[in-house]
Design a protein around this motif. Structure first.
Motif, PDB file in Angstrom:
ATOM      1  N   ARG A 345      38.073   1.082 148.782  1.00 47.35           N
ATOM      2  CA  ARG A 345      39.083   0.145 148.178  1.00 47.35           C
ATOM      3  C   ARG A 345      40.123   1.502 147.512  1.00 47.35           C
ATOM      4  NH1 ARG A 345      34.946  -1.947 144.503  1.00 47.35           N
ATOM      5  NH2 ARG A 345      35.479  -4.199 144.288  1.00 47.35           N
ATOM      6  N   ASP A 346      39.883   3.067 147.293  1.00 50.59           N
ATOM      7  CA  ASP A 346      40.564   3.703 147.290  1.00 50.59           C
ATOM      8  C   ASP A 346      41.424   4.099 149.021  1.00 50.59           C
ATOM      9  OD1 ASP A 346      40.756   3.960 145.126  1.00 50.59           O
ATOM     10  OD2 ASP A 346      38.816   5.453 145.281  1.00 50.59           O
ATOM     11  N   GLY A 347      40.331   4.460 150.346  1.00 46.92           N
ATOM     12  CA  GLY A 347      41.051   4.021 151.933  1.00 46.92           C
ATOM     13  C   GLY A 347      41.976   2.997 151.735  1.00 46.92           C
ATOM     14  N   SER A 348      41.418   1.534 151.607  1.00 48.91           N
ATOM     15  CA  SER A 348      42.586   0.789 152.370  1.00 48.91           C
ATOM     16  C   SER A 348      43.980   0.459 151.244  1.00 48.91           C
ATOM     17  CB  SER A 348      41.593  -0.344 151.826  1.00 48.91           C
ATOM     18  OG  SER A 348      42.525  -1.665 152.113  1.00 48.91           O
ATOM     19  N   ALA A 349      43.989   0.944 150.062  1.00 51.32           N
ATOM     20  CA  ALA A 349      45.261   1.657 149.359  1.00 51.32           C
ATOM     21  C   ALA A 349      46.459   2.142 149.435  1.00 51.32           C
ATOM     22  CB  ALA A 349      44.889   1.753 147.878  1.00 51.32           C
ATOM     23  N   GLY A 350      45.293   4.105 150.404  1.00 52.47           N
ATOM     24  CA  GLY A 350      45.729   5.029 150.598  1.00 52.47           C
ATOM     25  C   GLY A 350      46.740   4.028 152.333  1.00 52.47           C
ATOM     26  N   LEU A 351      45.768   3.243 152.782  1.00 51.23           N
ATOM     27  CA  LEU A 351      46.609   3.004 154.000  1.00 51.23           C
ATOM     28  C   LEU A 351      47.896   2.242 153.912  1.00 51.23           C
ATOM     29  CD1 LEU A 351      43.738   2.199 156.438  1.00 51.23           C
ATOM     30  CD2 LEU A 351      44.628   4.344 156.529  1.00 51.23           C
ATOM     31  N   GLY A 352      48.022   2.110 152.584  1.00 46.71           N
ATOM     32  CA  GLY A 352      49.287   1.104 152.365  1.00 46.71           C
ATOM     33  C   GLY A 352      48.557  -0.090 151.714  1.00 46.71           C
ATOM     34  N   ALA A 353      47.430  -0.819 152.061  1.00 45.64           N
ATOM     35  CA  ALA A 353      47.029  -2.307 151.819  1.00 45.64           C
ATOM     36  C   ALA A 353      47.239  -2.563 150.194  1.00 45.64           C
ATOM     37  CB  ALA A 353      45.892  -2.398 151.587  1.00 45.64           C
ATOM     38  N   THR A 354      47.374  -3.977 149.856  1.00 47.45           N
ATOM     39  CA  THR A 354      47.844  -4.453 148.793  1.00 47.45           C
ATOM     40  C   THR A 354      46.611  -4.660 147.892  1.00 47.45           C
ATOM     41  OG1 THR A 354      47.864  -6.748 149.562  1.00 47.45           O
ATOM     42  CG2 THR A 354      50.549  -5.431 148.978  1.00 47.45           C
ATOM     43  N   LYS A 355      46.812  -5.071 147.071  1.00 43.52           N
ATOM     44  CA  LYS A 355      45.113  -5.206 146.345  1.00 43.52           C
ATOM     45  C   LYS A 355      44.708  -6.534 146.782  1.00 43.52           C
ATOM     46  CE  LYS A 355      43.022  -5.075 141.744  1.00 43.52           C
ATOM     47  NZ  LYS A 355      43.430  -4.719 140.221  1.00 43.52           N
ATOM     48  N   SER A 356      45.265  -7.380 147.288  1.00 39.57           N
ATOM     49  CA  SER A 356      44.697  -8.528 146.883  1.00 39.57           C
ATOM     50  C   SER A 356      44.068  -8.437 149.732  1.00 39.57           C
ATOM     51  CB  SER A 356      46.091  -9.598 147.400  1.00 39.57           C
ATOM     52  OG  SER A 356      47.087  -9.530 148.164  1.00 39.57           O
ATOM     53  N   GLU A 357      44.866  -7.691 149.707  1.00 41.82           N
ATOM     54  CA  GLU A 357      44.338  -7.305 151.312  1.00 41.82           C
ATOM     55  C   GLU A 357      43.355  -6.812 150.595  1.00 41.82           C
ATOM     56  OE1 GLU A 357      48.335  -7.216 153.417  1.00 41.82           O
ATOM     57  OE2 GLU A 357      48.127  -5.814 152.310  1.00 41.82           O
ATOM     58  N   THR A 358      42.870  -5.749 150.112  1.00 36.90           N
ATOM     59  CA  THR A 358      41.418  -5.135 150.059  1.00 36.90           C
ATOM     60  C   THR A 358      41.052  -5.336 150.388  1.00 36.90           C
ATOM     61  OG1 THR A 358      43.119  -3.340 149.355  1.00 36.90           O
ATOM     62  CG2 THR A 358      40.691  -3.435 148.667  1.00 36.90           C
ATOM     63  N   ILE A 359      41.000  -6.697 148.595  1.00 39.66           N
ATOM     64  CA  ILE A 359      40.006  -8.016 148.998  1.00 39.66           C
ATOM     65  C   ILE A 359      39.571  -8.932 149.325  1.00 39.66           C
ATOM     66  CG2 ILE A 359      39.158  -9.449 147.440  1.00 39.66           C
ATOM     67  CD1 ILE A 359      40.838  -8.419 144.646  1.00 39.66           C
ATOM     68  N   ARG A 360      40.006  -9.316 150.188  1.00 39.98           N
ATOM     69  CA  ARG A 360      40.216  -9.704 151.306  1.00 39.98           C
ATOM     70  C   ARG A 360      39.618  -9.365 152.768  1.00 39.98           C
ATOM     71  NH1 ARG A 360      44.627 -12.022 153.690  1.00 39.98           N
ATOM     72  NH2 ARG A 360      45.790 -10.557 152.351  1.00 39.98           N
TER      73      ARG A 360
END
Length: 462
Positions: A345-360
């Motif tokens: 999750r942290d890696g996805s957020a660090g790449l600029g993804a939103t929370k919903s994009e991280t989940i999907r």
């Protein structure tokens, strides 16, 4: 009486455990370092030696005694039972046992009363024997084990060996039970397929086993194979399961996503237990809810828009069943989603993804194996449900894909075929085993598919 004996043996185990622990400590004046094994190992050793053999004897007695007592009754009343068939003899013994223990039977006579008196006497004798044997075994085990407790005695090795044997026996029992279930299904189903062709059962479109021996054009006592077509049952089962999963899968999965990634701790602490309460409600209560509330609601709603909805419909049963299995999907999916490493999750957020994009795009793909397992459990639960279908969908084996009509399922028909005293040599009764075999094969296929999915994605994300 036997229940009290088992409780007494467990109490004996508890008492002797503390006695063995105390003797071990006393033997070294409280210096535990001088003991080869911990005091708890010595206590466990004494408890197992005192209560274990007696418990094993009681277990063997409980399994063997009913058959032995029945055999004795049959031999004593062989003259009176001469000329009767096996079902009638078994019914006689069953009624004698019921009368002996104060039960009710359909009718009784002097022979049954005499058999009941004999059965009661034999049972009391066997109880006296097992009580005496248990006392002897407990006393002998306690004496031998108590005398062996000493600082150098390796009690830990003995206890671990006994527990290992116990665990192996538990595994063997589980395996043998599974093998026994499969073999019983196969052998009884083969007997059924000797009377009804396999293809007529699997691909027949008419199910009416109650008229098995009254089919037009059949000889007296012959079986009409055309009334054992199970396709309506398979279609009804799949229809209700599909409706249930359409309700449970999205609601359960979305609830799991909300509870794991969006809900605050206070909300989660309240919402998750409340949601899981649904899993503890008896299925008969769901059946009442479906029959008295949901089914009339759908019928009234259909009438208001000009649709004919049956009083017992697949839609009502499927919706209520979906509500029932929501906790299975939600709880298991929530655990799986929470098990996804936070680093993803942290890696996805660090790449600029939103929370919903991280989940999907990150969380759900990583948790897919567990989610598939949760869905499979829910499907299995839906396929095996009986009470809701009986009360909300009915017993009519209609071949239809219309969710507004009454249908039935495989499990309901199995229960219907096996209710009451049955002759296990008739096609009508043996049909239940054939249905069970097909249901087993379907569930096995679902498990194999789920394992393939789990293996594929586990290699990618481990």
């Amino acid at each position: 009486m036997i229940g009290y004996l088992v409780l007494a043996l467990f109490a004996l185990f508890a008492v002797t455990y503390f006695m063995g622990r105390r003797r071990a400590l006393t033997s070294v004046s409280g210096e535990i370092s001088k003991l080869h094994s911990l005091p708890s190992h010595h206590g466990m050793f004494l408890g197992l030696a005192a209560a274990g053999p007696a418990l094993i004897a009681v277990a063997i007695w409980s399994i063997a005694t009913p058959g032995i007592e029945s055999s004795i009754i049959k031999s004593r009343f062989a003259a009176e039972l001469a000329g009767l068939g096996i079902p009638q003899v078994e019914a006689f013994v069953r009624d004698a046992r019921a009368i002996a223990f104060g039960g009710l039977v359909g009718f009784t006579d002097a022979t049954k009363e005499a058999a009941a008196i004999a059965y009661r006497s034999i049972h009391q004798t066997s109880i006296a024997i097992i009580l005496a044997l248990s006392a002897v075994l407990a006393a002998a085990g306690f004496y031998l084990a108590y005398s062996r407790i000493a600082p150098a005695y390796r009690a830990r090795h003995v206890v671990e060996r006994v527990l290992k044997i116990f665990l192996i026996l538990c595994s063997v029992v589980a395996i043998l039970t599974t093998v026994g279930i499969v073999l019983s299904l196969i052998f009884e189903s083969l007997r059924f397929f000797q009377q009804v062709p396999f293809y007529k059962f699997l691909f027949g479109l008419h199910w009416s086993p109650q008229s098995a021996f009254t089919g037009a054009g059949t000889e007296a006592g012959a079986v009409d194979p055309n009334i054992f077509g199970a396709v309506p049952l398979f279609v009804g089962t799949l229809l209700i399961t599909l409706i249930a999963m359409l309700v449970a899968a999205p609601i359960g999965l979305m609830s799991a996503i909300y509870l794991s990634d969006y809900a605050s701790r206070s909300v989660r602490a309240v919402a998750k237990p409340v949601l899981e309460i649904l899993a503890g409600i008896p299925t008969v209560v769901y059946g009442f809810f479906a029959a008295l509330t949901v089914a009339p609601f759908f019928r009234g709603l259909g009438e208001s828009v000009g649709l004919g909805v049956a009083s017992e419909s697949a839609l009502a049963a499927g919706v209520v069943m979906g509500i029932m299995i929501i906790p299975f999907v939600s709880s298991l999916s929530d655990d799986v989603i929470n098990a996804v490493p936070q680093s993803l999750r942290d890696g996805s957020a660090g790449l600029g993804a939103t929370k919903s994009e991280t989940i999907r795009k990150v969380v759900l793909p990583a948790a897919l194996p567990g989610i598939v397992s949760a869905m499979l459990l829910a499907v299995s639960r839906a396929i095996g449900e009986t009470m809701i279908v009986v009360m909300a969908a009915g017993l009519a084996a209609n071949l239809t894909l219309n969710p507004l009509e009454a249908v039935t399922t495989v499990t309901v028909q199995i229960v219907t075929l096996l209710v009451g005293d049955q002759e296990f040599d008739s096609a009508k009764t043996l049909a239940a085993f054939a249905l069970g075999l097909v249901l087993f094969c379907i569930t096995l296929a679902l498990n194999i598919i789920a394992l393939r999915v789990v293996q594929k994605y586990r290699e990618q994300y481990d």
